[in-house]
Design a protein around this motif. Sequence first.
Motif, PDB file in Angstrom:
ATOM      1  N   LEU A   1      32.170  -3.427  60.207  1.00 60.65           N
ATOM      2  CA  LEU A   1      32.085  -4.789  60.742  1.00 60.65           C
ATOM      3  C   LEU A   1      31.938  -5.793  59.603  1.00 60.65           C
ATOM      4  O   LEU A   1      32.584  -6.847  59.569  1.00 60.65           O
ATOM      5  N   ALA A   2      31.064  -5.477  58.666  1.00 60.59           N
ATOM      6  CA  ALA A   2      30.863  -6.391  57.535  1.00 60.59           C
ATOM      7  C   ALA A   2      32.160  -6.585  56.770  1.00 60.59           C
ATOM      8  O   ALA A   2      32.524  -7.720  56.421  1.00 60.59           O
ATOM      9  N   ALA A   3      32.853  -5.490  56.551  1.00 61.19           N
ATOM     10  CA  ALA A   3      34.124  -5.617  55.824  1.00 61.19           C
ATOM     11  C   ALA A   3      35.106  -6.474  56.590  1.00 61.19           C
ATOM     12  O   ALA A   3      35.793  -7.335  56.008  1.00 61.19           O
ATOM     13  N   GLY A   4      35.158  -6.238  57.912  1.00 57.07           N
ATOM     14  CA  GLY A   4      36.058  -7.046  58.741  1.00 57.07           C
ATOM     15  C   GLY A   4      35.759  -8.527  58.628  1.00 57.07           C
ATOM     16  O   GLY A   4      36.668  -9.366  58.599  1.00 57.07           O
ATOM     17  N   MET A   5      34.492  -8.866  58.594  1.00 59.25           N
ATOM     18  CA  MET A   5      34.122 -10.270  58.493  1.00 59.25           C
ATOM     19  C   MET A   5      34.680 -10.884  57.207  1.00 59.25           C
ATOM     20  O   MET A   5      35.188 -12.025  57.237  1.00 59.25           O
ATOM     21  N   ILE A   6      34.575 -10.136  56.148  1.00 59.69           N
ATOM     22  CA  ILE A   6      35.064 -10.679  54.865  1.00 59.69           C
ATOM     23  C   ILE A   6      36.552 -10.929  54.951  1.00 59.69           C
ATOM     24  O   ILE A   6      37.051 -11.987  54.535  1.00 59.69           O
ATOM     25  N   PHE A   7      37.272  -9.978  55.540  1.00 63.87           N
ATOM     26  CA  PHE A   7      38.714 -10.145  55.613  1.00 63.87           C
ATOM     27  C   PHE A   7      39.102 -11.309  56.501  1.00 63.87           C
ATOM     28  O   PHE A   7      40.091 -12.004  56.260  1.00 63.87           O
ATOM     29  N   ILE A   8      38.302 -11.555  57.490  1.00 62.99           N
ATOM     30  CA  ILE A   8      38.607 -12.714  58.327  1.00 62.99           C
ATOM     31  C   ILE A   8      38.427 -14.000  57.553  1.00 62.99           C
ATOM     32  O   ILE A   8      39.192 -14.960  57.719  1.00 62.99           O
ATOM     33  N   SER A   9      37.428 -14.031  56.708  1.00 61.73           N
ATOM     34  CA  SER A   9      37.273 -15.244  55.902  1.00 61.73           C
ATOM     35  C   SER A   9      38.487 -15.436  55.014  1.00 61.73           C
ATOM     36  O   SER A   9      38.865 -16.570  54.705  1.00 61.73           O
ATOM     37  N   ALA A  10      39.098 -14.323  54.604  1.00 63.35           N
ATOM     38  CA  ALA A  10      40.333 -14.465  53.838  1.00 63.35           C
ATOM     39  C   ALA A  10      41.374 -15.242  54.629  1.00 63.35           C
ATOM     40  O   ALA A  10      42.087 -16.091  54.100  1.00 63.35           O
ATOM     41  N   PHE A  11      41.452 -14.926  55.938  1.00 63.44           N
ATOM     42  CA  PHE A  11      42.398 -15.664  56.780  1.00 63.44           C
ATOM     43  C   PHE A  11      42.125 -17.149  56.762  1.00 63.44           C
ATOM     44  O   PHE A  11      43.036 -17.964  56.713  1.00 63.44           O
ATOM     45  N   PHE A  12      40.827 -17.481  56.816  1.00 62.50           N
ATOM     46  CA  PHE A  12      40.499 -18.896  56.838  1.00 62.50           C
ATOM     47  C   PHE A  12      40.965 -19.574  55.548  1.00 62.50           C
ATOM     48  O   PHE A  12      41.443 -20.718  55.577  1.00 62.50           O
ATOM     49  N   PHE A  13      40.825 -18.845  54.445  1.00 62.04           N
ATOM     50  CA  PHE A  13      41.280 -19.456  53.192  1.00 62.04           C
ATOM     51  C   PHE A  13      42.774 -19.627  53.171  1.00 62.04           C
ATOM     52  O   PHE A  13      43.292 -20.640  52.693  1.00 62.04           O
ATOM     53  N   ILE A  14      43.488 -18.621  53.730  1.00 62.93           N
ATOM     54  CA  ILE A  14      44.941 -18.755  53.788  1.00 62.93           C
ATOM     55  C   ILE A  14      45.334 -19.974  54.599  1.00 62.93           C
ATOM     56  O   ILE A  14      46.259 -20.699  54.260  1.00 62.93           O
ATOM     57  N   LEU A  15      44.593 -20.218  55.671  1.00 61.91           N
ATOM     58  CA  LEU A  15      44.931 -21.315  56.553  1.00 61.91           C
ATOM     59  C   LEU A  15      44.471 -22.662  56.027  1.00 61.91           C
ATOM     60  O   LEU A  15      44.593 -23.664  56.703  1.00 61.91           O
TER      61      LEU A  15
ATOM     62  N   VAL B   1      27.411 -17.220  56.444  1.00 60.25           N
ATOM     63  CA  VAL B   1      26.657 -17.038  57.694  1.00 60.25           C
ATOM     64  C   VAL B   1      26.921 -15.667  58.284  1.00 60.25           C
ATOM     65  O   VAL B   1      26.007 -14.890  58.523  1.00 60.25           O
ATOM     66  N   TYR B   2      28.181 -15.363  58.532  1.00 60.01           N
ATOM     67  CA  TYR B   2      28.481 -14.114  59.208  1.00 60.01           C
ATOM     68  C   TYR B   2      28.169 -12.925  58.334  1.00 60.01           C
ATOM     69  O   TYR B   2      27.277 -12.129  58.637  1.00 60.01           O
ATOM     70  N   THR B   3      28.909 -12.810  57.279  1.00 61.60           N
ATOM     71  CA  THR B   3      28.736 -11.607  56.465  1.00 61.60           C
ATOM     72  C   THR B   3      27.361 -11.540  55.847  1.00 61.60           C
ATOM     73  O   THR B   3      26.727 -10.488  55.797  1.00 61.60           O
ATOM     74  N   GLY B   4      26.843 -12.692  55.429  1.00 63.91           N
ATOM     75  CA  GLY B   4      25.537 -12.677  54.786  1.00 63.91           C
ATOM     76  C   GLY B   4      24.424 -12.555  55.809  1.00 63.91           C
ATOM     77  O   GLY B   4      23.767 -11.522  55.939  1.00 63.91           O
ATOM     78  N   ALA B   5      24.271 -13.600  56.628  1.00 67.11           N
ATOM     79  CA  ALA B   5      23.079 -13.642  57.462  1.00 67.11           C
ATOM     80  C   ALA B   5      23.181 -12.669  58.634  1.00 67.11           C
ATOM     81  O   ALA B   5      22.281 -11.866  58.854  1.00 67.11           O
ATOM     82  N   VAL B   6      24.287 -12.754  59.375  1.00 67.53           N
ATOM     83  CA  VAL B   6      24.370 -11.958  60.599  1.00 67.53           C
ATOM     84  C   VAL B   6      24.367 -10.475  60.309  1.00 67.53           C
ATOM     85  O   VAL B   6      23.659  -9.694  60.942  1.00 67.53           O
ATOM     86  N   MET B   7      25.119 -10.119  59.315  1.00 70.77           N
ATOM     87  CA  MET B   7      25.142  -8.694  58.978  1.00 70.77           C
ATOM     88  C   MET B   7      23.816  -8.229  58.449  1.00 70.77           C
ATOM     89  O   MET B   7      23.399  -7.099  58.702  1.00 70.77           O
ATOM     90  N   ALA B   8      23.121  -9.119  57.718  1.00 69.01           N
ATOM     91  CA  ALA B   8      21.798  -8.738  57.227  1.00 69.01           C
ATOM     92  C   ALA B   8      20.865  -8.489  58.401  1.00 69.01           C
ATOM     93  O   ALA B   8      20.078  -7.527  58.393  1.00 69.01           O
ATOM     94  N   ILE B   9      20.907  -9.377  59.366  1.00 70.08           N
ATOM     95  CA  ILE B   9      20.065  -9.172  60.555  1.00 70.08           C
ATOM     96  C   ILE B   9      20.386  -7.844  61.206  1.00 70.08           C
ATOM     97  O   ILE B   9      19.485  -7.089  61.584  1.00 70.08           O
ATOM     98  N   TYR B  10      21.667  -7.560  61.340  1.00 66.40           N
ATOM     99  CA  TYR B  10      22.032  -6.285  61.953  1.00 66.40           C
ATOM    100  C   TYR B  10      21.515  -5.108  61.128  1.00 66.40           C
ATOM    101  O   TYR B  10      21.032  -4.120  61.682  1.00 66.40           O
ATOM    102  N   ALA B  11      21.583  -5.263  59.829  1.00 67.66           N
ATOM    103  CA  ALA B  11      21.113  -4.172  58.978  1.00 67.66           C
ATOM    104  C   ALA B  11      19.615  -3.960  59.148  1.00 67.66           C
ATOM    105  O   ALA B  11      19.132  -2.828  59.279  1.00 67.66           O
TER     106      ALA B  11
END
Lengths: 191, 640, 101
Positions: free
Chosen positions: A34-48, A60-70
């Motif tokens: 999931l964490a990896a997926g989040m990073i790749f999605i941010s790549a999409f945002f940069f492309i766009l 927020v997502y990869t850092g905070a949310v994933m940390a909470i999940y961890a």
Amino acid sequence: MFEAIAFYLFAFLTIVMFYITVTTSQALYALTALAAGMIFISAFFFILGADFLGAVQIIVYTGAVMAIYAFGMMFFDTTRDVKEKKGNKLIVVGLSTVAAILVVLIFSAPMISTNMIAFYPSIEGAGNTQEVGMVLFTKYLIPFEVAAVMLLVAMVAGIVLAGKKMDLSITLMSGAEIEDIKKDQDKKVLS
Amino acid sequence: MEKYLYIALFAPLVSSLFAALFTATPKKQFVGIIASLFIFTAFVSSSILLTHILNGGEVVHVEMMTWMATGDLYIPFGFVVDQVSVTMMMVVTLVSTIVHIYSIGYMDHDAGFNRFFSWLSAFVFSMMVLVMSDNFAGLFIGWEGVGLCSWGLIGFWFHKEIATWAANEAFIMNRVADLGMLIGIFLVYWNTGSLQYDIAFAAMPALETSTLTWIGIFLFIGAMGKSAQFPLHTWLADAMEGPTPVSALIHAATMVTAGVYLVIRSHELYDLIPNVGLSIASLGAFVAMFAASMALVNRDMKRIIAYSTLSQLGYMFVAAGLGAYWVALFHLMAHAFFKALLFLGAGNVMHAMHDELDPFKMGGLKKPMKWTFIMMTLASVALAGIYPFAGFFSKDLILEVAFVEHHYIIYTVLLLTAGLTAFYSFRLIALIFHGEERYKLFGIDPHEAYKYMLVGMSPLLLLAIIAGSFKISYFEMVTNLLPEIEYHIHHPITFWIMTIGTQLFVIAAIIFAYKKYANSNVKVPDGTSAMENSIGYKILKNQYYIPYAYEEYIVKPYRELSSLFWQQIDMKVVDATVDGIAGVIYSTGERTRDMQSGNLSTMLKWMVAGTVGLLSLAVVFGLAVRHSDEIFAILSGLGA
Amino acid sequence: MEIGLNHYLVLSTILFTIGLAGVMRRKNLLLLFFSTEILLNSVNIAFAAISHYYGDLTGQMFAFFVIAIAASEVAVGLGLLIVWFKRHGNIDLETMSSMRG
């Protein structure tokens, strides 16, 4: 050209990562994917060209949310394999596919039509962050403030739910009282 | 004058409702006294109206209120007091008053005393509605009302199964006939557009004969049920299960005459269809002979008197069928008096003999029951038609009618029946009051009835004797409405031979009856004598086996059919369908209960499925809205 | 080749499908939350793509707020999950059937 390669690469990776999240039986693998997926999605945002959004996604997502999940994972016994019931795969996949198609069709139907007026058009020359800032703090001020309040509430809720011994306020007690409590605890442990 | 009409109409209703307040309480004598007072009030009002009409007064016609006013149908609650109805009113209220007073004594020891008076007064009210109504619908209401009250009164002692059976038989047989009457009423409305007597009868001459014939036949079928003509006659004899005052009021004087009243009221119709009238008269003659034959050998006192009523009803229908309506009404009136008197006397005898009904077990009662003996004998003399009692003026008149109208067969039948009537009436009197005191074998100690009961019966005795003298004034009054036909036999010699010959024949029959039954050789028959085992006796005793035939060939198959319908169709089809529907709904609920399993996963799946469904619908409808014009064009193309 | 809006929308649809399948399939509550995150992210991609191709910033704003809300949702959800775990000892969906009909 670059855009096409980047798009397909990241698309492929994202799909694979999320697929792993959904199908694996080990919770830890799911979290990592999931964490990896989040990073790749941010790549999409940069492309766009949504730089600000991409940065926010990472932080927020990869850092905070994933940390909470961890952190959450630490509570649960994750060494065990997660048992899955033998559900009917066909129903699940079929239903979700149809649902997804329908949702997209419905929400994009107005857009397939010809006329489309931009409410907040991007201004040439300014970078994405500046544009976001301009719109966020003028047109979207109220949702912004409300979101802030909501985050505060969520924070308090999280602390209250997860914390223990909330009735005692250590900062307001004197040193002697804290010693007494410690002794009570030791007595309990020893006896 | 209207107020007298309303008093006469509603006093019995008030009496009935008053007595109904006390049905759950034990016997209270004042209930009977007050009920009798109310009915007496109705009698006084009827008499005032009678005097008014006799003196040439206007016919009183009121419309109390509207019942139905829907479309073309207009039926009011209307009442008319004309010459015919005032005669009936007088008869009904007089006999009812006397019967009420008599019942105070007769039902003295009965627990259902209060209930009896409620039913009795309700009956009088229904009969008043019947005779006073000015349209066929009101007539029908009264018709059904008397049927209902008759059911309640025949089955008054409802603990006895045979009484409830007789009550049901009476009601159901009447209902079967009422179907015919309803069809007749429908035909009247359909062809004439109104149910009011005056409007309907005025429109009838314009109708075709075949239509009129059907109307006449159907209305007469209704009359057949009420007046117990063959083949709907078996209920009358079985109705004797009720208390004797009931038999006196209903089955002698009032309800059974309702059929005759109907024919008399519809005389304008029957005048137009003389063929139907002739068949009515023939049926009446047949019934007269038929009933008299059954009374010859019967061993039940009340049944003999019931068959006598049936026979006399036949006489009335002969008169009405041959067009002599005023004669039929006159005989109705006279017959009411002496038949009610006979029944009440029989009630005295029954009470004295502790409800014993077999006259062979009585005998020699003229000593302990002198007054009853006198009354019953004089009533039987009136019934036999001896001059100068009332029966002579009415019965012999009917014989004259038959002769004058050249229906000699009917005349002969009626003459023979007159002889039979005299014979069986005096057979009864001889067996009960004369001869040896056979009741002593059974240990019964008879005593006369209460004084006030006898006093109450005396007006009937008086009228049975003198009613003949009213003929002239009655004739003048009633022919204002009914056809004025005087029946004269042209040759005086023929007339005198007829009259004297009839009287001699009747007197001979009486003497024969006395000789056979008033001597001391009469024993209680125990089934071994030759006469009892003869075929003729058996046929007559079993009422020509007609009740048996009805039971075997109508009642039993119908019961089988009903049971078949109940078990096969109702329970297996109708109930099964209803239960099946309920079962389907229930099982659907049971199965869809699994949707709420509490398992989040399953519920999420259902949620997605539901969302998918709704979204598909949204897409379909959205597309339909967007392309509605093309869809409309396609659909209309399909339709064309 | 030219990447158009359709490509992004197709991608978003695929991701949404995966997420939905995961929501329906997972029996462990924590993994269910993961699937929910996937759903939200796919929608974000769609918003951003539409915003880019129509030159409108509304889509990005929406995606922004979706992220904020997702974060707070995670916080509260996990807090609840912890409370449940302390009380019941496991977070298996099969055992959470006290609301059956």
